[in-house]
Design a protein around this motif. Structure first.
Motif, PDB file in Angstrom:
ATOM      1  N   TYR A   3      -4.258   7.825   0.296  1.00 19.10           N
ATOM      2  CA  TYR A   3      -3.861   6.445   0.562  1.00 19.10           C
ATOM      3  C   TYR A   3      -4.280   5.566  -0.602  1.00 19.10           C
ATOM      4  O   TYR A   3      -5.398   5.694  -1.106  1.00 19.10           O
TER       5      TYR A   3
ATOM      6  N   VAL B  64       2.059  11.985   0.596  1.00 19.99           N
ATOM      7  CA  VAL B  64       1.918  13.324   1.193  1.00 19.99           C
ATOM      8  C   VAL B  64       2.557  14.316   0.227  1.00 19.99           C
ATOM      9  O   VAL B  64       3.750  14.193  -0.092  1.00 19.99           O
TER      10      VAL B  64
ATOM     11  N   GLU C 142      -1.387  17.929   1.931  1.00 22.34           N
ATOM     12  CA  GLU C 142      -2.510  16.993   1.893  1.00 22.34           C
ATOM     13  C   GLU C 142      -1.978  15.593   1.578  1.00 22.34           C
ATOM     14  O   GLU C 142      -0.927  15.442   0.968  1.00 22.34           O
TER      15      GLU C 142
ATOM     16  N   HIS D 286       1.126   5.484   0.992  1.00 23.95           N
ATOM     17  CA  HIS D 286       0.618   6.729   1.563  1.00 23.95           C
ATOM     18  C   HIS D 286       1.363   7.857   0.872  1.00 23.95           C
ATOM     19  O   HIS D 286       2.593   7.847   0.840  1.00 23.95           O
TER      20      HIS D 286
ATOM     21  N   CYS E 294       4.003   0.470   2.575  1.00 18.83           N
ATOM     22  CA  CYS E 294       3.905  -0.574   3.604  1.00 18.83           C
ATOM     23  C   CYS E 294       3.573  -1.886   2.914  1.00 18.83           C
ATOM     24  O   CYS E 294       2.677  -1.923   2.075  1.00 18.83           O
TER      25      CYS E 294
ATOM     26  N   VAL F 283       5.150   6.755   1.462  1.00 15.84           N
ATOM     27  CA  VAL F 283       5.469   5.743   2.470  1.00 15.84           C
ATOM     28  C   VAL F 283       4.821   4.446   2.012  1.00 15.84           C
ATOM     29  O   VAL F 283       3.602   4.356   1.902  1.00 15.84           O
TER      30      VAL F 283
ATOM     31  N   SER G  61       0.859  -1.173   0.000  1.00 13.91           N
ATOM     32  CA  SER G  61       0.000   0.000   0.000  1.00 13.91           C
ATOM     33  C   SER G  61       0.893   1.220   0.000  1.00 13.91           C
ATOM     34  O   SER G  61       2.061   1.145   0.378  1.00 13.91           O
TER      35      SER G  61
END
Lengths: 489, 489
Positions: A443, A419, A440, A417, A467, A465, A415
């Motif tokens: 995901y 930003v 902002e 993320h 994961c 990021v 997954s």
């Protein structure tokens, strides 16, 4: 305009076309220069890259936009550097394989003859330095009348030392007083030290800097005479090639007989009877080794050249380069080179730096990725850099250029993320497309099709990021890519 | 049990209390050891730290849980390393200032006499290595009967070279055949090379390793006799001090007269008539310099010791340490030390490494943070590390230990995005408290009070992306801190 003025205007071109050779991938300046980030793209003083400086010194009222010749996999990096330096390339010719300078220049001259007939080419290696640009421009102005008369002009650098790493150009000493442009008597290979010393003492030898000025059509005539195979191959490569935006891909595997790599010096210059030389003092160097960098740098009282957070204690005659936030301290050393940049450190005796290429080869054989790669990975849409990683996560800084668009893709095992930290992102997740502004986040779950683009006018910086249990770059299923790629991020 | 057996049992303690001196902050092994991460906390082989190895070699059925003496600002790091190594410290005495070994050991002995009367102390520096632990344990077993009779026993390492960096212990050569424990004739200061060679040749001199075995009460008797000021000060420091969980803070600024730093060798050992030595071969070193690390390492055929991604070409007699993902290549060098770890590189002539401390001092004077700090910043609740930064953003990897809790805080100038990558976070944002699991994220806007804790049983790893115009650590308003801090993150 009189007839005579018209005739002179036809003979003298409106401007000069810089033709920049940007295909090298030397390793002698590792770790600053690496296979995937060659010397000409690197900066040696924290400012513009050697390529950007080369473009800059061939711009202004005397020059047209540059034509560049580079390798396929460097194309976006080269284009981006030229554009970031404020220039718009006329054309970027993409070599599918390096064949040395004669085939590269034959293709460039052929492209110009076909698309911009009658132009004067200024051939420039992209990885040299010239401190005295006005002297260079003055030498070009001196050469132009000879070029208009059909000469192939090379620039001969007055030697400042008996350098054994350069080729030399010999002229008739008598001719030197006759004018700024002198016929070449002989091209001489890299000499022994004894010979080099004699050359320098004689005053009739100049370093061959690989910088040339000639009309494209004159060069094609010479190459057709002295290397007809290359001329035929280049003509077929250009007529069969295709444009792709600013890029041009020659049909390299064309109907002409295959050719071998050969330098323009061997193929043309040593054989042509049209070659003249302009002797010039312009603070030139090919930056061919770390020793060269050391000798051209400002030195402290102990002969040390220091860059970045470098401290030299009881150290003399040394070059110490500390890149980024790295600190380098030396103690009790003499005549060494220390270069610490981007995850790699070279420590060498200064008189051994000519063997750095062999060190890189040996590193490569151990499978060390720092041999070839830096931490920043360049892509058509921008670049990314892994900034942290562990077994189950990875963080990246992603930069998307204005207008850049990543492929539509999904990952099975991770997954993401996102930003946005600078600029604006256009994000597609599943069926939904939306803008993501600075500060902002969004995901993307594993298995979801997504796409990232920069619709704005400034670079988009995004922190990703990841994961998951598997974080390899090869966990990617690509659906649609504006750059026509199937296997890159 | 007979009376005689009872008396022997009373004289011989049930177990030995390791007392580990962990207050040093040496810079001779920079950049692996730094002021904020001293040598004993570092690993020199990628495994446990020197402190962890010290604790491990004083554990097992012979030993009680250790007592440690360290500096206030190292307390969490020391506790965490001991606990991570699988041990529970009996007590960690926190020195408010370093005063060398005599005051430190006086406080430790006084604490034991007051809280655990009748114990035998094994005094161990935390930054040494001992290869042959069974030999060390056998020497301890040989010393115990003498300790039971009131001796202060030191361990004398049989010298393997005329080392000029160690103190020596002289014994009467005749006495050596009398048994394993020999009365000390004299403590000798660090000698010249000539003298050291004579010492080694004589067979009657041993290296003073700073390892001692004695009953706490016996040591207090000796220190009261030979350094009464220290004894009085230590007694007041312990009686006026206070416990704080596993920590104990002596009342250092107490009613006794102030004392000066002094080593236990000067203050007690050289003066006491109760001192005996056990000669021992146990592969001991104080790892006092990079040269020592080099000489203790495995060497290749050219005398090079290489660690990590290190390649040595035409290099001999050198130590090359490449930390993390860094690659180090050397070319054409002899007898050098290259250590590249965590943003700092040392390159030194091997015979100059005793001056590394001076290099670090010079670096510090330039304001270079790499002089004292590594990239990982330790806090009572865990640690953080900046992994990327630019003018308007910063990313950190934050690790919170099980049970760890950051202060309740707010930032005026930055927002924070948190992504949990391992473990579970308890997050409070404004009035709301909630759990955040692996692969979940949250957002804390500038000006919002927030708090992070790890309620779980495994470490929490969190990636923080900060966005804002000012990203300094001092943009923090703290409301409530379980660790009683006012000014730390």
């Amino acid at each position: 305009m009189t007839d005579s003025e018209q005739s002179r205007a036809a003979a003298m071109p409106a401007s000069i076309r810089p033709v920049i050779l940007c295909g090298g991938a030397g390793t002698r300046l590792w770790p600053l220069s690496r296979a995937q980030f060659p010397k000409q793209l690197a900066s040696f003083d924290g400012g513009p890259s050697l390529l950007q400086n080369t473009v800059a010194r061939a711009s202004g009222s005397l020059f047209s936009p540059p034509l560049l010749i580079t390798a396929e996999d460097q194309r976006f990096l080269v284009r981006d550097q030229v554009e970031d330096g404020g220039a718009q390339p006329e054309c970027i010719i993409l070599e599918q394989q390096g064949r040395n300078t004669a085939p590269a220049l034959a293709v460039a001259a052929q492209w110009l003859a076909d698309h911009r007939p009658g132009e004067v080419m200024l051939v420039l290696p992209s990885d040299h330095v010239i401190d005295d640009v006005p002297a260079f421009h003055a030498a070009i102005a001196q050469a132009l009348p000879q070029v208009a008369r059909g000469k192939i002009v090379t620039f001969g650098v007055r030697p400042t030392s008996p350098h054994t790493g350069y080729g030399y150009i010999r002229v008739d000493p008598e001719a030197l007083s006759s004018g700024p442009v002198v016929d070449v008597a002989e091209f001489v290979e890299k000499p022994s030290l004894d010979k080099a010393e004699a050359y320098v003492a004689s005053g009739a030898y100049f370093w061959n800097a690989g910088i040339f000025l000639f009309r494209a059509e004159d060069f094609l005539t010479e190459i057709a005479q002295h290397a007809p195979g290359i001329a035929a191959w280049a003509a077929a490569a250009v007529s069969g090639g295709g444009a792709d935006g600013a890029f041009f891909r020659p049909a390299e595997d064309n109907d002409a007989a295959p050719i071998q790599p050969i330098s323009v010096d061997y193929a043309v210059m040593e054989r042509s009877r049209r070659v003249a030389v302009v002797p010039v003092d312009m603070g030139w160097s090919d930056l061919g080794s770390w020793n060269e960098i050391w000798s051209r740098s400002d030195h402290d009282g102990h002969g040390n050249a220091l860059q970045g957070s470098a401290l030299a204690v009881d150290t003399a005659g040394s070059l110490v380069i500390a890149g980024g936030d790295t600190t380098v301290a030396t103690l009790g050393l003499k005549d060494v080179v220390v270069v610490a940049v981007d995850g790699a450190v070279l420590v060498s005796a200064r008189d051994r730096v000519q063997d750095v290429g062999a060190v890189v080869k040996a590193l490569k054989e151990t499978g060390d990725s720092n041999a070839d790669l830096g931490s920043v990975v360049h892509r058509p849409w921008g670049s990314y850099q892994t900034t942290d990683r562990d077994a189950r996560f990875q963080t990246k800084r992603i930069i998307v250029r204005p207008g850049g668009k990543l492929s539509s893709q999904l990952h099975h095992h991770r997954s993401e993320h996102w930003v946005v930290v600078t600029g604006t992102a256009e994000v597609t997740v599943g069926e939904r497309t939306f803008l993501l502004h600075e500060n902002e986040s969004t995901y993307i779950s594993a298995g979801t099709v997504h796409r990232l683009a920069n619709p704005g006018k400034v670079p988009l910086h995004l922190v990703e990021v990841q994961c998951g249990t598997y974080l390899g770059e090869d966990d990617i299923v690509r659906f649609d890519d504006v750059y026509g790629r199937a296997d890159q991020g």
